[in-house]
Motif scaffolding. Structure first.
Motif, mmCIF file in Angstrom:
data_model
loop_
_atom_site.group_PDB
_atom_site.id
_atom_site.type_symbol
_atom_site.label_atom_id
_atom_site.label_comp_id
_atom_site.label_asym_id
_atom_site.label_seq_id
_atom_site.Cartn_x
_atom_site.Cartn_y
_atom_site.Cartn_z
ATOM 1 N N PHE A 179 0.817 -1.261 -0.166
ATOM 2 C CA PHE A 179 0.010 -0.191 0.036
ATOM 3 C C PHE A 179 0.630 1.056 -0.169
ATOM 4 C CE2 PHE A 179 -2.410 3.316 2.390
ATOM 5 C CZ PHE A 179 -3.474 3.584 1.456
ATOM 6 N N ALA A 180 1.770 1.353 0.879
ATOM 7 C CA ALA A 180 2.875 2.220 0.946
ATOM 8 C C ALA A 180 3.436 2.538 -0.543
ATOM 9 C CB ALA A 180 3.685 2.091 1.979
ATOM 10 N N ALA A 181 3.691 1.542 -1.179
ATOM 11 C CA ALA A 181 4.329 1.611 -2.397
ATOM 12 C C ALA A 181 3.452 1.938 -3.706
ATOM 13 C CB ALA A 181 5.221 0.457 -2.846
ATOM 14 N N GLY A 182 2.528 2.072 -3.110
ATOM 15 C CA GLY A 182 1.220 2.562 -4.276
ATOM 16 C C GLY A 182 0.841 1.189 -5.237
ATOM 17 N N LEU A 183 1.024 0.273 -4.882
ATOM 18 C CA LEU A 183 0.797 -1.116 -5.566
ATOM 19 C C LEU A 183 -0.511 -1.524 -5.484
ATOM 20 C CD1 LEU A 183 4.372 -2.814 -5.305
ATOM 21 C CD2 LEU A 183 3.385 -1.901 -7.487
ATOM 22 N N VAL A 184 -1.058 -1.334 -4.474
ATOM 23 C CA VAL A 184 -2.450 -1.953 -3.985
ATOM 24 C C VAL A 184 -3.273 -0.606 -3.395
ATOM 25 C CG1 VAL A 184 -1.792 -4.178 -3.462
ATOM 26 C CG2 VAL A 184 -1.871 -2.695 -1.503
ATOM 27 N N ILE A 185 -4.672 -0.843 -3.492
ATOM 28 C CA ILE A 185 -5.460 -0.040 -3.014
ATOM 29 C C ILE A 185 -6.298 -0.486 -1.972
ATOM 30 C CG2 ILE A 185 -7.716 1.433 -3.684
ATOM 31 C CD1 ILE A 185 -6.772 1.299 -6.493
ATOM 32 N N ARG A 186 -6.505 0.370 -0.872
ATOM 33 C CA ARG A 186 -7.404 -0.128 0.155
ATOM 34 C C ARG A 186 -8.788 -0.157 -0.304
ATOM 35 N NH1 ARG A 186 -5.590 0.066 5.470
ATOM 36 N NH2 ARG A 186 -4.190 1.547 4.940
ATOM 37 N N ARG A 187 -9.550 -1.247 0.168
ATOM 38 C CA ARG A 187 -11.200 -1.271 0.100
ATOM 39 C C ARG A 187 -11.776 -0.476 0.995
ATOM 40 N NH1 ARG A 187 -12.426 -5.658 -3.123
ATOM 41 N NH2 ARG A 187 -10.986 -7.399 -3.518
ATOM 42 N N GLU A 188 -12.734 0.376 0.294
ATOM 43 C CA GLU A 188 -13.442 1.147 1.306
ATOM 44 C C GLU A 188 -14.719 0.431 2.028
ATOM 45 O OE1 GLU A 188 -15.164 4.351 -1.002
ATOM 46 O OE2 GLU A 188 -12.982 5.246 -1.632
ATOM 47 N N ASP A 189 -15.163 -0.625 1.291
ATOM 48 C CA ASP A 189 -16.358 -1.624 1.662
ATOM 49 C C ASP A 189 -15.770 -2.902 2.036
ATOM 50 O OD1 ASP A 189 -15.944 -2.021 -1.005
ATOM 51 O OD2 ASP A 189 -17.850 -2.819 -1.432
ATOM 52 N N GLN A 190 -15.126 -2.719 3.322
ATOM 53 C CA GLN A 190 -14.755 -4.259 3.818
ATOM 54 C C GLN A 190 -15.533 -5.143 3.889
ATOM 55 O OE1 GLN A 190 -11.328 -4.798 4.395
ATOM 56 N NE2 GLN A 190 -11.750 -6.927 4.342
ATOM 57 N N ARG A 191 -15.609 -6.280 3.166
ATOM 58 C CA ARG A 191 -16.666 -7.479 3.152
ATOM 59 C C ARG A 191 -15.961 -8.416 4.145
ATOM 60 N NH1 ARG A 191 -16.320 -6.529 -2.132
ATOM 61 N NH2 ARG A 191 -15.213 -8.353 -2.319
ATOM 62 N N PRO A 192 -16.773 -9.266 4.775
ATOM 63 C CA PRO A 192 -16.405 -10.410 5.691
ATOM 64 C C PRO A 192 -15.536 -11.443 4.901
ATOM 65 C CG PRO A 192 -18.451 -9.798 6.307
ATOM 66 C CD PRO A 192 -18.321 -9.104 5.144
ATOM 67 N N GLY A 193 -14.267 -11.615 5.508
ATOM 68 C CA GLY A 193 -13.465 -12.883 4.790
ATOM 69 C C GLY A 193 -12.718 -12.326 3.488
ATOM 70 N N ALA A 194 -12.863 -11.114 3.242
ATOM 71 C CA ALA A 194 -12.224 -10.459 2.026
ATOM 72 C C ALA A 194 -10.951 -9.655 2.495
ATOM 73 C CB ALA A 194 -13.251 -9.583 1.266
ATOM 74 N N SER A 195 -9.856 -9.621 1.483
ATOM 75 C CA SER A 195 -8.683 -8.915 1.899
ATOM 76 C C SER A 195 -9.150 -7.396 1.938
ATOM 77 C CB SER A 195 -7.705 -9.121 0.586
ATOM 78 O OG SER A 195 -6.711 -8.260 0.828
ATOM 79 N N GLY A 196 -8.419 -6.625 2.809
ATOM 80 C CA GLY A 196 -8.709 -5.290 2.852
ATOM 81 C C GLY A 196 -7.927 -4.609 1.747
#
Length: 381
Positions: A179-196
């Motif tokens: 995330f700090a390197a800009g390679l992934v985006i944080r999910r706004e709608d966190q679903r149970p069991g899903a990656s953030g």
């Protein structure tokens, strides 16, 4: 990299450097006998008092007292630390900087661990390009050969929401680095069991953006088919600032230790195709207008910049913004010129159609800053 730089290497570096060539790439020097003179770059003056003495490998200003070796000049003029100046000079001479690991190691610099994350991501994308006939065909259709793709480290981000996450984000700490390197985006709608998080780049040709040492700072991604945005850049991070970086500048410096001209274009593919055609001094802004930081970086390397824009309204608007930012960089001995291509053409397509010689003939006929300024103002009357 940690460890002390041996003094013997530093002494050898200073002895091997051409102090006239390096300072002359930043300050317009005039030969006077065995020495070279110029107006001092460290204080305002009208009569030259800045002297470079090649036989003794030092510079001295009789006006302000500035004095030093080639390393001191790099530190003072380019605002580099001592280690950065050593690395910069070693890069110009094609040398690797050795390190003495017997002493205590220094603490890691801020953001240093992100370089490793970005390097591993670049390697993953490059490997995936080899595994994707569709991505390779796209590059072939655009006229990019395998040697050029390897030179620029081109890769492919597959159409997956978690390609990088699965490979490099095995733990919470690793995902935070992605995330700090800009390679992934944080999910706004966190679903149970899903990656953030989810991958930022999906189904895109990947262009690594490198610093002066060849380290990956971020990426540009070009969508393979239809999709928006056509080009997607890494976000601003601790390492990556698009208002400072120029795509292809590292490759240009690798192609020539002594650049005399930098051609600034607008797109990643423009740079790649121009280098492939033999115009290895091309670099591109990263989806932003040319900034004073861009120009300061270029003028540390050479004294001539040519801006190349499409001949349409958008291209001329971009050229005017470049001119506005370039005015503060006007100095004696520097050349700033503008080349406008035929409407409907860009450097990528034009160099492919007419080749290096014809394209460079256009560059030789580019307008000077003053000519373009007068033409633009006349058109407003």
């Amino acid at each position: 990299m940690s460890g002390r730089i041996p003094q013997a290497f530093i002494d050898e570096l200073v002895a091997r450097a051409d102090i006239v060539e390096l300072i002359g790439s930043r300050v317009p020097l005039k030969k006077q006998g065995k020495e070279f003179k110029a107006c001092c770059p460290f204080h305002e003056e009208k009569t030259p008092s800045f002297t470079v003495v090649p036989d003794k490998q030092f510079y001295h200003c009789f006006g302000c007292g500035a004095h030093g070796t080639v390393l001191g000049f790099l530190m003072e003029h380019d605002h580099l630390t001592f280690v950065e100046a050593v690395e910069e000079l070693a890069l110009r001479l094609g040398l690797d900087v050795p390190r003495d690991h017997h002493g205590a190691q220094r603490p890691a610099a801020p953001g240093e661990d992100l370089y490793g994350v970005l390097s591993r991501a670049a390697a993953l994308y490059q490997a995936e390009l080899k595994n994707s006939p569709r991505a390779r065909k796209y590059l072939e259709d655009r006229g990019v050969d395998g040697q050029t793709a390897a030179k620029f480290g081109l890769g492919y981000a597959p159409e997956s929401w978690d390609f990088v996450l699965r490979q490099l984000g095995t733990g919470e700490r690793e995902r935070s680095r992605l995330f700090a390197a800009g390679l992934v985006i944080r999910r706004e709608d966190q679903r149970p069991g899903a990656s953030g998080f989810y991958d930022r780049f999906r189904d895109r040709i990947m262009f690594p953006i490198r610093d002066a040492r060849g380290r990956t700072l971020g990426f540009g991604g070009r969508v393979l088919d239809r999709g928006e945005p056509k080009y997607l850049n890494s976000p601003e991070t601790e390492l990556f600032h698009k208002g400072r970086e120029l795509y292809g500048l590292y490759e240009a410096r690798q192609a020539s230790r002594s650049l005399t001209r930098i051609l600034i274009v607008e797109g990643y593919m423009d740079v790649v195709r121009l280098h492939q055609a033999g115009i290895t001094y091309a670099a591109a802004t990263l989806g932003t207008a040319t900034t004073p930081d861009h120009l300061a970086r270029v003028f540390r390397l050479c004294n001539e910049v040519v801006f190349c824009f499409d001949g349409d309204r958008a291209g001329r608007a971009a050229a005017w913004r470049a001119l506005e930012n370039a005015l503060g960089q006007v100095r004696q001995g520097r050349q700033i010129r503008f080349l406008f291509l035929p409407e409907g053409q860009d450097p990528d397509s034009l160099v492919g159609a007419e080749g290096r010689s014809a394209f460079e003939a256009r560059l030789d006929g580019a307008q000077s800053l003053s000519e373009y300024l007068l033409q633009h103002l006349s058109a407003q009357v």
